[in-house]
Write a protein that holds these residues in place. Structure first.
Motif, PDB file in Angstrom:
ATOM      1  N   THR A  42       9.485 -13.392   1.627  1.00 33.21           N
ATOM      2  CA  THR A  42       9.864 -11.587   0.380  1.00 33.21           C
ATOM      3  C   THR A  42       8.799 -10.977  -0.744  1.00 33.21           C
ATOM      4  N   ALA A  43       7.684 -10.857  -0.004  1.00 32.31           N
ATOM      5  CA  ALA A  43       6.591 -10.294  -1.210  1.00 32.31           C
ATOM      6  C   ALA A  43       7.532 -10.038  -2.728  1.00 32.31           C
ATOM      7  N   THR A  44       8.418  -9.239  -2.841  1.00 33.85           N
ATOM      8  CA  THR A  44       8.755  -9.487  -3.889  1.00 33.85           C
ATOM      9  C   THR A  44       9.836 -10.170  -4.161  1.00 33.85           C
ATOM     10  N   ARG A  45      10.101 -11.188  -3.893  1.00 30.36           N
ATOM     11  CA  ARG A  45      10.372 -12.580  -4.618  1.00 30.36           C
ATOM     12  C   ARG A  45       9.542 -13.941  -5.144  1.00 30.36           C
ATOM     13  N   LEU A  46       8.031 -13.256  -5.107  1.00 18.97           N
ATOM     14  CA  LEU A  46       7.162 -14.023  -4.993  1.00 18.97           C
ATOM     15  C   LEU A  46       7.008 -14.073  -6.767  1.00 18.97           C
ATOM     16  N   SER A  47       5.842 -14.639  -7.026  1.00 16.79           N
ATOM     17  CA  SER A  47       5.754 -14.813  -8.538  1.00 16.79           C
ATOM     18  C   SER A  47       3.995 -14.032  -9.132  1.00 16.79           C
ATOM     19  N   GLY A  48       4.497 -13.949 -10.213  1.00 19.94           N
ATOM     20  CA  GLY A  48       3.251 -12.467 -10.636  1.00 19.94           C
ATOM     21  C   GLY A  48       2.082 -12.976 -10.119  1.00 19.94           C
ATOM     22  N   GLY A  49       1.227 -14.175 -10.238  1.00 24.82           N
ATOM     23  CA  GLY A  49      -0.157 -14.770  -9.762  1.00 24.82           C
ATOM     24  C   GLY A  49       0.098 -14.120  -7.820  1.00 24.82           C
ATOM     25  N   ALA A  57      -1.464 -11.487  -2.334  1.00 27.77           N
ATOM     26  CA  ALA A  57      -1.471 -11.071  -1.677  1.00 27.77           C
ATOM     27  C   ALA A  57      -1.273  -9.705  -1.131  1.00 27.77           C
ATOM     28  N   LEU A  58      -1.168  -8.960  -2.524  1.00 30.52           N
ATOM     29  CA  LEU A  58      -2.217  -7.705  -2.953  1.00 30.52           C
ATOM     30  C   LEU A  58      -3.768  -7.727  -2.554  1.00 30.52           C
ATOM     31  N   GLN A 103      -4.403  -0.933 -10.853  1.00 27.15           N
ATOM     32  CA  GLN A 103      -3.973  -1.512 -11.756  1.00 27.15           C
ATOM     33  C   GLN A 103      -2.550  -2.064 -12.123  1.00 27.15           C
ATOM     34  N   ALA A 104      -1.479  -1.556 -10.952  1.00 30.97           N
ATOM     35  CA  ALA A 104      -0.297  -1.861 -11.398  1.00 30.97           C
ATOM     36  C   ALA A 104      -0.349  -2.390 -10.256  1.00 30.97           C
ATOM     37  N   ARG A 105       0.694  -3.774 -10.041  1.00 35.27           N
ATOM     38  CA  ARG A 105       0.864  -4.255  -8.276  1.00 35.27           C
ATOM     39  C   ARG A 105       2.127  -4.665  -8.129  1.00 35.27           C
ATOM     40  N   GLU A 106       2.437  -2.400  -7.657  1.00 32.32           N
ATOM     41  CA  GLU A 106       3.279  -2.210  -6.847  1.00 32.32           C
ATOM     42  C   GLU A 106       3.681  -2.308  -5.467  1.00 32.32           C
ATOM     43  N   ILE A 107       5.009  -3.403  -5.770  1.00 32.66           N
ATOM     44  CA  ILE A 107       5.446  -3.592  -4.382  1.00 32.66           C
ATOM     45  C   ILE A 107       6.793  -3.185  -4.205  1.00 32.66           C
ATOM     46  N   THR A 123       4.397   1.924  -0.270  1.00 31.44           N
ATOM     47  CA  THR A 123       5.246   0.474  -1.002  1.00 31.44           C
ATOM     48  C   THR A 123       3.845   0.147  -1.189  1.00 31.44           C
ATOM     49  N   LEU A 124       3.159  -0.093  -0.899  1.00 29.56           N
ATOM     50  CA  LEU A 124       1.512  -0.229  -2.325  1.00 29.56           C
ATOM     51  C   LEU A 124       1.877   0.851  -3.651  1.00 29.56           C
ATOM     52  N   GLY A 125       2.368   1.483  -3.292  1.00 28.21           N
ATOM     53  CA  GLY A 125       2.676   2.863  -4.477  1.00 28.21           C
ATOM     54  C   GLY A 125       1.363   3.914  -3.950  1.00 28.21           C
ATOM     55  N   GLU A 126       1.642   4.616  -5.309  1.00 29.71           N
ATOM     56  CA  GLU A 126       1.331   6.415  -4.816  1.00 29.71           C
ATOM     57  C   GLU A 126      -0.637   6.245  -4.581  1.00 29.71           C
ATOM     58  N   ASP A 127      -1.505   5.170  -5.664  1.00 29.47           N
ATOM     59  CA  ASP A 127      -2.888   5.598  -5.227  1.00 29.47           C
ATOM     60  C   ASP A 127      -3.194   4.817  -4.479  1.00 29.47           C
ATOM     61  N   ALA A 128      -2.384   3.957  -4.338  1.00 30.05           N
ATOM     62  CA  ALA A 128      -3.543   2.520  -3.520  1.00 30.05           C
ATOM     63  C   ALA A 128      -3.114   3.627  -2.055  1.00 30.05           C
ATOM     64  N   ALA A 129      -1.852   4.335  -1.573  1.00 33.38           N
ATOM     65  CA  ALA A 129      -1.534   5.078  -0.392  1.00 33.38           C
ATOM     66  C   ALA A 129      -3.069   6.295  -0.255  1.00 33.38           C
TER      67      ALA A 129
END
Lengths: 326, 252
Positions: B130-137, B142-143, B78-82, A212-218
């Motif tokens: 829900t984490a994906t509905r939060l603002s970028g900041g 959360a991350l 760096q990429a804030r992936e959720i 869920t956090l992406g490949e790098d974080a996982a």
């Protein structure tokens, strides 16, 4: 846990319904007694040799498709992913079509399923060779699409060149997917592979959650991405290949079921695995009941029903997704 | 006890040398800021030190096996992936992944770590959202909480404060400084030299793939280095409030 109880009860209820519903007009009690204790008569034979394998296959294949769909979507982090995406269904279908066309299917009882499995194995081998055991999910999707397209084209070529209209007819019907006239033999062909594939997939929850956090974080949290990729691909190939081998191509279950259940498991991809397995079993049992009840005389095909039900449902889900951003 | 040691460390990707001859070590209680212009190799340095991309030379972290590394260092890309609409609490709990062997369930200690991380990042009121509905900041916080919940001796973050408002930028740097004061080690890359100068105990400057300077902010941020590496002039002043760094002009 409530979802687990509800889905399990639903599958159990549908399974029993699938066993007692039929053209013979027997009361449910008599039917179940004949199944369990046996009366050495035709009723027991009908229950044990016709209805039981059909219901078992619906559960096995529905659960496989649901779970493989959830695994695929979790691994690719894409709600539009489907077990067919890695080319297994297409190449298994090609194997089966070649078996029908060459007469292998007619001359030898296991010919068709074995050819389908060989096709699935070959397709997965090609996808892995193209996309490699490492690397991003995009290469896997592209390799899967390429192999699917190639398998589809070759299948069409076989149909196109087929001099025998009966074989062509059989191929077309087989590609629509069906569970009619399947026996316990088919269950025994599919079961070991479905069990093996499920064993691979059922160990994925933690890795899929971490993704869920992406490949790098996982990867930095200790998830071995190479191993995960191989487990997803081989698990999916085994369960889907086995399903296609005995029942033909059944679409939409792996796509719709995880999407339908995602909100009820808090969108956690790991939890979605077992939920989708139960949901897939319920969907396929329902679809097969519909096939038997709506037009029993016309041999309506299962894949046609799942697509007919699945596509509008999917449209509705997309509409809801757009509205709610889920 | 060092938390990260790099010796003659280098990275070659597609036949091109991205980093060369980096040797450094980070000990407990340090808040290390990695600074340098875009494309200098900051992200590459951190990812390769973690063993996520192949490297030459030695890295104490890359040597560990994957689960042990997950308990030694938390990594915030760096990429804030959720990818999925999970709740903030579920997201933060993902940080416990390296601590849960096999199919183990979360223990009380795991829940405590998650609660503490949520409180630390000021997310208590959002934990069920829900984490994906939060603002970028809010997502960034959360991350960061996820990385804190991992409870590792070392925390590495790639531009963790990019896109945050000034209050949350400062608050986040203070949280990192607090972690360092408590004995954890933190390595962050950042572009805001003012915040780097003010909060970091040590700065590492990466320019064109090599280590250009390494030391306390007031020693590192010399006019000559700022000119050579960043191509700017700046106003640097030591005050009772700490070091003040304000970029002024781009050099021709």
């Amino acid at each position: 846990m409530r979802l687990f109880a509800i889905l399990s009860a639903l599958v159990a209820l549908l399974f029993i319904t699938a066993l007692v519903v039929g053209p013979a007009g027997i009361t449910p009690g008599t039917a179940l007694r004949a199944l369990i204790w046996g009366d050495a008569g035709p009723l027991s034979l009908v229950m044990r040799e016709i209805r039981l394998p059909r219901a078992i296959l619906a559960v096995l294949i529905g659960a496989s498709l649901g779970m493989a769909g959830a695994a695929m979507q979790g691994y690719l982090r894409n709600p539009l992913a489907d077990p067919g995406l890695i080319g297994v269904s297409g190449s298994a279908a090609l194997g089966a079509v070649l078996a029908i066309q060459t007469g292998l299917a007619a001359s030898f009882a296991f010919g068709l399923p074995i050819a389908a499995l060989a096709g699935a194995l070959f397709g997965v081998g090609l996808v892995l060779a193209l996309a490699g055991p490492r690397g991003g999910s995009l290469t896997l999707i592209l390799a899967g699409i390429a192999i699917s397209a190639l398998a589809g084209a070759l299948t069409s070529l076989v149909l196109n060149l087929s001099p025998n209209p009966f074989a062509a007819n059989e191929i077309v019907f087989w590609m629509m997917g069906s569970l009619s006239d399947r026996s316990m033999t088919h269950v025994w062909i599919a079961l070991p592979l479905i069990a093996a594939g499920s064993l691979l997939l059922i160990r994925l929850p933690r890795a899929l959650d971490a993704l869920t956090l992406g490949e790098d974080a996982a990867a930095a949290m200790g998830i071995n991405l190479t191993r995960l990729r191989l487990m997803v691909i081989f698990g999916t190939a085994a369960v889907v290949g086995a399903g296609v081998a005995v029942a033909g191509a059944i679409g939409f279950v792996g796509l719709v079921v995880p999407h339908l259940l995602r909100r009820y498991v808090g969108a956690r991809p790991g939890q979605l695995l077992w939920a989708s397995a139960l949901g897939g079993a319920a969907m396929l049992l329902t679809a097969d009941l519909a096939v038997r009840l709506i037009l029993p005389a016309r041999d309506l095909k299962l894949g046609v029903v799942t697509a007919l039900v699945g596509a509008p449902l999917f449209l509705h889900l997309i509409y809801r997704t757009r509205r709610e951003g889920l | 006890m060092t938390r990260l040691a790099l010796q003659d460390f280098g990275v070659v990707l597609r036949g091109r040398s991205i980093l060369q001859d980096v040797s450094l070590s980070v000990g407990p209680g340090e808040l290390v800021g990695i600074i340098g212009p875009n494309g200098a190799g900051k992200t590459t340095l951190m990812r390769s030190a973690l063993g996520l991309i192949p490297s030459s030379g030695s890295s104490s972290l890359a040597k560990l096996d994957a689960p042990a590394r997950g308990r030694a260092a938390a990594w915030m890309p760096q990429a804030r992936e959720i990818a999925w609409p999970v709740t903030v609490e579920t997201l933060v709990a993902l940080g416990r992944t390296p601590h849960l062997a096999g199919g183990a369930r979360m223990t009380d200690a795991d829940h405590r770590a998650v609660d503490a991380a949520i409180a630390q990042m000021d997310l208590t009121e959002m934990r069920a959202r829900t984490a994906t509905r939060l603002s970028g900041g809010e997502q960034a916080r959360a991350l960061i909480a996820r990385a804190l919940a991992q409870e590792t001796p070392l925390l590495m973050a790639d531009e963790p404060i990019a896109g945050l408002d000034p209050a949350h930028q400062i608050a986040t740097m203070q949280i990192f400084a607090g972690l360092a004061a408590g004995g954890q080690s933190v390595i962050v890359s950042l572009h805001d030299l003012g915040l780097a100068a003010r909060h970091c105990t040590r700065l590492i400057v990466i320019g064109a793939g090599s280590l250009r300077a390494d030391g306390p902010p007031e020693e590192v941020l010399t006019p000559a280095l700022i000119r050579d590496v960043f191509g700017i002039t700046a106003h640097v002043q030591r005050t009772d409030q700490g070091l003040i760094f304000q970029p002024l002009a781009v050099l021709p």
